[in-house]
Design a protein around this motif. Structure first.
Motif, PDB file in Angstrom:
ATOM      1  N   HIS A 234      -1.429   4.117  -6.761  1.00 48.19           N
ATOM      2  CA  HIS A 234      -0.860   4.461  -5.451  1.00 48.19           C
ATOM      3  C   HIS A 234      -1.121   5.939  -5.173  1.00 48.19           C
TER       4      HIS A 234
ATOM      5  N   ARG B 269      11.559   5.234   6.979  1.00 47.22           N
ATOM      6  CA  ARG B 269      10.173   4.748   7.082  1.00 47.22           C
ATOM      7  C   ARG B 269      10.051   3.272   7.469  1.00 47.22           C
ATOM      8  N   ASP B 270       8.792   2.904   7.690  1.00 44.27           N
ATOM      9  CA  ASP B 270       8.349   1.520   7.878  1.00 44.27           C
ATOM     10  C   ASP B 270       8.855   0.922   9.197  1.00 44.27           C
TER      11      ASP B 270
ATOM     12  N   ASN C 156      -1.201  -2.100  -1.530  1.00 42.16           N
ATOM     13  CA  ASN C 156       0.183  -2.566  -1.597  1.00 42.16           C
ATOM     14  C   ASN C 156       0.593  -3.252  -0.293  1.00 42.16           C
ATOM     15  N   ASP C 157       1.592  -2.827   0.398  1.00 45.28           N
ATOM     16  CA  ASP C 157       2.226  -3.631   1.456  1.00 45.28           C
ATOM     17  C   ASP C 157       1.274  -4.192   2.522  1.00 45.28           C
TER      18      ASP C 157
ATOM     19  N   TRP D 104       1.767   5.532   5.819  1.00 50.18           N
ATOM     20  CA  TRP D 104       2.580   4.517   5.161  1.00 50.18           C
ATOM     21  C   TRP D 104       2.849   3.338   6.098  1.00 50.18           C
ATOM     22  N   SER D 105       3.689   2.434   5.640  1.00 46.20           N
ATOM     23  CA  SER D 105       3.767   1.114   6.272  1.00 46.20           C
ATOM     24  C   SER D 105       4.253   1.121   7.713  1.00 46.20           C
TER      25      SER D 105
ATOM     26  N   TRP E  82       3.268  -8.325  -0.664  1.00 47.54           N
ATOM     27  CA  TRP E  82       2.430  -7.651  -1.666  1.00 47.54           C
ATOM     28  C   TRP E  82       2.787  -8.242  -3.026  1.00 47.54           C
TER      29      TRP E  82
ATOM     30  N   ILE F  83      -2.680   7.298   0.723  1.00 48.49           N
ATOM     31  CA  ILE F  83      -2.547   5.967   1.330  1.00 48.49           C
ATOM     32  C   ILE F  83      -3.121   5.922   2.752  1.00 48.49           C
TER      33      ILE F  83
ATOM     34  N   GLN G  20      -1.634  -1.325   2.951  1.00 50.65           N
ATOM     35  CA  GLN G  20      -1.601  -0.026   2.311  1.00 50.65           C
ATOM     36  C   GLN G  20      -2.721   0.034   1.279  1.00 50.65           C
TER      37      GLN G  20
ATOM     38  N   TYR H 229       6.833  -8.356  -2.877  1.00 53.73           N
ATOM     39  CA  TYR H 229       7.566  -7.210  -2.342  1.00 53.73           C
ATOM     40  C   TYR H 229       7.009  -6.796  -0.974  1.00 53.73           C
ATOM     41  N   ALA H 230       7.854  -6.073  -0.234  1.00 53.12           N
ATOM     42  CA  ALA H 230       7.447  -5.450   1.046  1.00 53.12           C
ATOM     43  C   ALA H 230       6.864  -6.470   2.021  1.00 53.12           C
TER      44      ALA H 230
ATOM     45  N   GLU I 287      13.638  -0.580   2.726  1.00 57.10           N
ATOM     46  CA  GLU I 287      12.313  -0.304   3.260  1.00 57.10           C
ATOM     47  C   GLU I 287      11.687  -1.577   3.796  1.00 57.10           C
ATOM     48  N   CYS I 288      10.616  -1.404   4.551  1.00 53.23           N
ATOM     49  CA  CYS I 288       9.871  -2.521   5.149  1.00 53.23           C
ATOM     50  C   CYS I 288      10.797  -3.522   5.846  1.00 53.23           C
TER      51      CYS I 288
HETATM   52  N1  DQQ Z   1       5.218   1.271   0.474  1.00 53.35           N
HETATM   53  C1  DQQ Z   1       4.839   2.216   1.486  1.00 53.35           C
HETATM   54  C2  DQQ Z   1       6.095   2.650   2.144  1.00 53.35           C
HETATM   55  C3  DQQ Z   1       7.015   1.530   1.846  1.00 53.35           C
HETATM   56  C4  DQQ Z   1       6.649   1.140   0.452  1.00 53.35           C
HETATM   57  C5  DQQ Z   1       4.065   3.339   0.849  1.00 53.35           C
HETATM   58  C6  DQQ Z   1       7.096  -0.226   0.067  1.00 53.35           C
HETATM   59  O1  DQQ Z   1       5.901   2.857   3.537  1.00 53.35           O
HETATM   60  O2  DQQ Z   1       8.355   1.889   1.991  1.00 53.35           O
HETATM   61  O3  DQQ Z   1       2.845   2.875   0.339  1.00 53.35           O
HETATM   62  O4  DQQ Z   1       6.327  -0.756  -0.982  1.00 53.35           O
END
Ligand code: DQQ
Length: 479
Positions: free
Chosen positions: A57, A154-155, A32-33, A93-94, A278, A60, A49, A261-262, A210-211
């Motif tokens: 998912h 997060r992120d 993902n991200d 995570w991110s 992503w 991670i 990710q 996204y992200a 997020e992100c």
């Molecule tokens: N993906 C991550 C997070 C983030 C999210 C987890 C966004 O850190 O907020 O895999 O797609």
């Protein structure tokens, strides 16, 4: 690490009709991200990710790839693995990467609960040592009603300013909206909480932002953020950041489709602000598991600001290095309610540049991934009446399990301008750039191997295609 050789990768790619050929994705499993984008000694590093244990998912890690030209990537070993018993035991995570006076440093979210951690590399970004004092930020500010159980926090996005480090962490405040918490540090280890730089409810239902990212573009500041529970778009805002506060002037979507996204960005040594997102899947979990992979990285996009103050983007010139055979047609008129198939030009791995005058047509554009009998087709078009750019995937596949919808976003052709649709078709990924400023990304999974035709169409009036250039694109995994 579950890594395939280039030969294995090529074999995998050839036998799977939906697997992209010139977008990055890991050899197998879930991605993902984009994370930790950084240029180091001339090489572009892309972390992401990654779940090495399947195409869903979970567990991670941070995957890692490197490129000298932004387009062709080499897989490197996994960069971050959850440490049992550690603050990232349930996932790395991110986050982002910075150059701390010559020491490459990753700042990322460990879960669960969500805390901020750092890791450094002493061998040129291949192996990473987690800081023994992790987490460096243990919890969000206590005096705010932060969403989540125990919290969504997060992120981290980190940058340097006047000799100090600043960090944004994405979060949300109950019944108010998404927020970005700002921290300050002089060593990336001890962080002081300052304040939220921006709190808002952009979708009417924002719970978590997020992100996040904040960067300068020309003399403006740009914020990027992705919103839960919407989970459809990375939004941008152009505005002003000063005295630890952000004041937005405009807000928009980086991409009109629901798959991008992200997104994260980096500044390269040519002073280009490059963004990747992503590209999510548009088919069910069972189909992803059967394919053995899920998630694709977008092409890099070079960001700029338009005269109207909005964020613009286009692919970097490096993409031209994988162009193969070229085809061109010029001056093709398409009458209202008619279609025109492009003879001898077809494929599922193409770049198309169509320059056209929409005339008095209501909708004008191209149908791609079309089967000869029209059973499958995806429409990419400009709607002059509604002034929008759109992708219609309602007939993209005979497989009823895949996504089908009409996605669109506001897009106006200024007077004196023609429309330029630049379309990248990479098997199941469609990335469309319009006039070097707006983007719409789609996912399509045609069930027929002959869904390769390209057809011009116009409705409600006639249109004039001044030129259509098509390149067959080479795989980035080739010799
Ligand atoms: N993906 C991550 C997070 C983030 C999210 C987890 C966004 O850190 O907020 O895999 O797609």
């Amino acid at each position: 690490m579950s890594q395939l050789s280039i030969a294995d990768r090529l074999q995998t790619d050839l036998s799977d009709p939906h697997r992209p050929q010139f977008h990055f994705l890991p050899a197998k499993n879930w991605m993902n991200d984009p994370n930790g984008l950084i240029q180091w000694q001339g090489q572009y590093h892309l972390f992401y990710q990654y779940n090495p244990n399947g195409a869903i998912h979970g567990t991670i890690h941070w995957g890692h790839a490197v490129s000298g030209d932004l387009i062709r990537w080499t897989d490197l070993p996994i960069a971050l693995t959850p440490t049992p018993g550690g603050p990232d035991a349930a996932g790395c995570w991110s986050g982002c990467a910075v150059d701390n006076h010559g020491v490459p440093t990753l700042i990322y979210t460990g879960v669960r609960p969500q805390v901020q951690c750092i890791a450094t590399s002493a061998d040129g970004l291949v192996n990473w040592d987690k800081f023994s004092g992790n987490p460096v930020v243990k919890s969000p500010p206590q005096d705010l009603n932060v969403v989540g159980a125990p919290w969504d926090f997060r992120d981290p996005w980190v940058w340097q300013e006047d000799g100090l480090w600043y960090m944004l962490v994405g979060s949300g405040i109950t019944d108010i909206g998404g927020t970005l918490f700002l921290y300050k540090s002089d060593d990336l280890i001890d962080w002081d909480y300052l304040q939220p730089i921006w709190t808002a409810n952009l979708t009417g239902n924002d719970e978590v932002w997020e992100c996040p990212a904040l960067f300068r573009l020309n003399d403006q500041h740009v914020v990027l953020l992705s919103i839960q529970p919407e989970f459809r778009h990375t939004y941008y805002s152009v505005g002003r950041y000063a005295d630890c506060c952000y004041v937005p002037d405009t807000v928009g979507k980086t991409d009109f489709g629901p798959y991008f996204y992200a997104a994260q960005t980096m500044l390269d040594d040519q002073s280009r602000r490059l963004m990747w997102g992503w590209v999510k899947e548009g088919r069910p979990v069972e189909a992803r598991k059967a394919a053995g992979w899920a998630g694709v990285m977008s092409l890099p996009r070079v960001l700029s600001l338009g005269a109207d103050g909005r964020l613009q983007m286009e692919p970097p010139t490096e993409i031209q290095s994988i162009r193969g055979a070229h085809h061109q047609v010029t001056n093709v008129g398409v009458l209202a309610e008619t279609t025109r198939m492009l003879d001898g030009m077809k494929g599922d791995s193409l770049e198309i540049i169509a320059d056209l005058g929409p005339g008095d047509a209501q909708q004008v554009g191209l149908k791609v991934r079309c089967s000869p009998g029209g059973e499958e087709e995806t429409l990419i078009y400009y709607d002059g009446q509604r002034q929008c750019l759109a992708i219609d995937t309602r007939r993209a596949s005979l497989d009823p399990e895949t996504d089908r919808s009409v996605e669109q976003g506001d897009f106006r052709i200024e007077s004196g301008e023609t429309l330029q649709l630049r379309i990248f078709i990479d098997r199941s990924v469609l990335e469309v750039f319009a006039n070097g400023r707006a983007c719409i990304t789609g996912r399509v999974y045609p069930s027929r191997s002959d869904s390769l035709d390209i057809v011009l169409f116009a409705t409600g009036g006639s249109a004039w295609f001044k030129s259509i250039d098509i390149w067959e694109m080479n795989s980035i995994w080739g010799a």
